[in-house]
Design a protein around this motif. Structure first.
Motif, PDB file in Angstrom:
ATOM      1  N   LEU A   1       5.776   7.925   7.780  1.00 33.94           N
ATOM      2  CA  LEU A   1       4.724   7.817   6.781  1.00 33.94           C
ATOM      3  C   LEU A   1       3.389   8.296   7.355  1.00 33.94           C
ATOM      4  N   GLU A   2       2.494   8.718   6.469  1.00 34.98           N
ATOM      5  CA  GLU A   2       1.199   9.241   6.905  1.00 34.98           C
ATOM      6  C   GLU A   2       0.383   8.206   7.675  1.00 34.98           C
ATOM      7  N   CYS A   3       0.639   6.929   7.403  1.00 33.12           N
ATOM      8  CA  CYS A   3      -0.112   5.872   8.075  1.00 33.12           C
ATOM      9  C   CYS A   3       0.344   5.665   9.517  1.00 33.12           C
ATOM     10  N   GLY A   4       1.478   6.300   9.887  1.00 30.25           N
ATOM     11  CA  GLY A   4       2.010   6.135  11.231  1.00 30.25           C
ATOM     12  C   GLY A   4       3.177   5.166  11.305  1.00 30.25           C
ATOM     13  N   HIS A   5       3.429   4.423  10.221  1.00 32.86           N
ATOM     14  CA  HIS A   5       4.565   3.520  10.186  1.00 32.86           C
ATOM     15  C   HIS A   5       5.822   4.273   9.755  1.00 32.86           C
ATOM     16  N   ARG A   6       6.961   3.585   9.832  1.00 33.26           N
ATOM     17  CA  ARG A   6       8.236   4.227   9.536  1.00 33.26           C
ATOM     18  C   ARG A   6       9.109   3.320   8.689  1.00 33.26           C
ATOM     19  N   GLN A   7      10.017   3.930   7.930  1.00 32.69           N
ATOM     20  CA  GLN A   7      10.978   3.166   7.148  1.00 32.69           C
ATOM     21  C   GLN A   7      12.333   3.854   7.224  1.00 32.69           C
ATOM     22  N   HIS A   8      13.379   3.052   7.459  1.00 34.08           N
ATOM     23  CA  HIS A   8      14.732   3.605   7.483  1.00 34.08           C
ATOM     24  C   HIS A   8      15.134   4.082   6.089  1.00 34.08           C
TER      25      HIS A   8
ATOM     26  N   ASP B   1       6.069   2.144  -0.654  1.00 32.18           N
ATOM     27  CA  ASP B   1       5.285   0.952  -0.357  1.00 32.18           C
ATOM     28  C   ASP B   1       5.436   0.632   1.122  1.00 32.18           C
ATOM     29  N   CYS B   2       4.336   0.625   1.845  1.00 32.27           N
ATOM     30  CA  CYS B   2       4.371   0.308   3.272  1.00 32.27           C
ATOM     31  C   CYS B   2       4.014  -1.165   3.444  1.00 32.27           C
ATOM     32  N   LYS B   3       5.029  -1.970   3.712  1.00 31.40           N
ATOM     33  CA  LYS B   3       4.812  -3.404   3.854  1.00 31.40           C
ATOM     34  C   LYS B   3       3.957  -3.715   5.070  1.00 31.40           C
ATOM     35  N   ARG B   4       4.132  -2.938   6.129  1.00 33.56           N
ATOM     36  CA  ARG B   4       3.359  -3.212   7.340  1.00 33.56           C
ATOM     37  C   ARG B   4       1.869  -2.979   7.094  1.00 33.56           C
TER      38      ARG B   4
ATOM     39  N   ARG C   1      10.397  -2.967   7.459  1.00 32.11           N
ATOM     40  CA  ARG C   1      11.445  -3.708   6.741  1.00 32.11           C
ATOM     41  C   ARG C   1      12.467  -4.330   7.689  1.00 32.11           C
ATOM     42  N   SER C   2      12.319  -4.071   8.982  1.00 32.70           N
ATOM     43  CA  SER C   2      13.276  -4.565   9.972  1.00 32.70           C
ATOM     44  C   SER C   2      12.713  -5.798  10.668  1.00 32.70           C
ATOM     45  N   HIS C   3      13.272  -6.940  10.371  1.00 39.48           N
ATOM     46  CA  HIS C   3      12.834  -8.202  10.962  1.00 39.48           C
ATOM     47  C   HIS C   3      13.878  -8.581  12.022  1.00 39.48           C
ATOM     48  N   VAL C   4      13.716  -8.032  13.214  1.00 42.92           N
ATOM     49  CA  VAL C   4      14.717  -8.169  14.269  1.00 42.92           C
ATOM     50  C   VAL C   4      14.153  -9.045  15.380  1.00 42.92           C
TER      51      VAL C   4
ATOM     52  N   MET D   1       0.844  -1.187   0.000  1.00 42.21           N
ATOM     53  CA  MET D   1       0.000   0.000   0.000  1.00 42.21           C
ATOM     54  C   MET D   1       0.884   1.243   0.000  1.00 42.21           C
ATOM     55  N   LYS D   2       0.607   2.176  -0.903  1.00 42.34           N
ATOM     56  CA  LYS D   2       1.388   3.395  -1.003  1.00 42.34           C
ATOM     57  C   LYS D   2       1.032   4.365   0.119  1.00 42.34           C
ATOM     58  N   GLN D   3       2.063   4.922   0.767  1.00 39.41           N
ATOM     59  CA  GLN D   3       1.863   5.905   1.818  1.00 39.41           C
ATOM     60  C   GLN D   3       2.864   7.045   1.620  1.00 39.41           C
ATOM     61  N   LYS D   4       2.420   8.274   1.846  1.00 36.99           N
ATOM     62  CA  LYS D   4       3.282   9.431   1.632  1.00 36.99           C
ATOM     63  C   LYS D   4       4.213   9.674   2.819  1.00 36.99           C
TER      64      LYS D   4
END
Length: 293
Positions: free
Chosen positions: A20-27, A55-58, A178-181, A1-4
């Motif tokens: 991201l606008e959805c509240g998620h984050r990406q490094h 693209d917000c994978k979460r 994207r972080s699978h820790v 899903m695309k997020q700004k």
């Protein structure tokens, strides 16, 4: 899903993270040659990316989990109503009307909440002597205790020293989709002994990730690093669908090199003075592992 992209912030390790606008984050790391994003280093460059869609994978994972939970809840409600109506002696047509009424009246909120909770926590990975479970904010104290050892920090890029209060919480909170820790835990006691993970590359280099790991000093030399690396390699190829995994280690750390070689990684070169860590320039050995054909 695309997020700004709505903004940026620095995580506890000094890396830039897109909000991201959805509240998620990406490094949005700039770590050539794997990830080249010189624009992220300047305020002007970051400002130019505001409004760009990623693209917000979460979001995608949450959407699929919710859709499946809703489907199961509706099927269950319909079947239960259909069977109850049959016990009341209704004809087939009447039984289906009851089933449709049950679908319309179904309470979906609990099912959706459970799906989102499960998707956030993720699933554990089991190996012969370890359980790798998704890292949680509650692990912050154990992370600080283990990674706060000077010798651990000296041998793991990205671990600060001294490891001050709040750093562990900031790091865990910064982990994006994207972080699978994972926390590395002993199966009998549940004790956390280290951490390991795969961080997928950003949108321009899909289907590859970087492997990293560290262990508390008391657990060095026991084969736990190799076991964790092998488990994450399987997870990366079989679950995440990666095409390749890369990793690196300090040139002065032959133990980490052996871990990567035992996990199947191929040495592809050495980079001198690639990283300044805890007051000194470090040479790095680069490794890669591609998906088996």
């Amino acid at each position: 899903m695309k997020q700004k992209i709505s903004g940026f912030h620095l995580d506890g390790e000094g890396h830039w993270v897109a909000e991201l606008e959805c509240g998620h984050r990406q490094h949005m790391r700039h770590e050539p040659p794997w990830m080249a994003r010189p624009w992220v280093l300047t305020e002007e460059g970051r400002r130019s990316r505001l409004g760009i869609e990623l693209d917000c994978k979460r979001c995608d994972e949450a959407g699929l989990a919710v859709a499946e939970a809703v489907r199961k809840a509706l099927v269950s409600a319909a079947l239960e109503a259909y069977e109850d109506a049959g016990l009341s002696g209704l004809c087939a047509e009447g039984r289906w009307e009851f089933a449709m009424d049950a679908i319309r009246a179904a309470r979906l909120t609990p099912s959706i909440q459970r799906a989102l909770s499960h998707g956030h926590k993720g699933a554990a990975i089991e190996s012969a002597r370890l359980i790798l479970r998704p890292l949680q904010l509650e692990d912050a104290r154990a992370v600080q205790r283990l990674a706060g050892d000077r010798e651990v920090a000296e041998n793991a890029a990205g671990i600060p020293y001294p490891f001050e209060d709040g750093m562990a919480e900031a790091w865990i909170s910064s982990l994006d989709a994207r972080s699978h820790v994972f926390a590395l835990c002993l199966p009998d006691s549940g004790e956390m002994i280290g951490a390991a993970g795969l961080v997928e590359a950003a949108e321009e280099r899909l289907r590859t990730a970087e492997l990293s790991y560290w262990l508390g000093r008391a657990y060095w030399g026991l084969g736990f690093g190799t076991e964790a690396a092998q488990a994450l390699v399987r997870y990366g190829f079989e679950t995440l669908g990666l095409e390749s995994i890369h990793a690196n280690c300090f040139s002065r750390n032959p133990g980490s090199r052996r871990v990567l070689e035992k996990a199947g990684f191929r040495h592809i070169g050495r980079e001198e003075k690639a990283l300044h860590h805890l007051g000194r320039d470090e040479d790095l050995e680069r490794f890669i592992l591609t998906r088996p054909s």
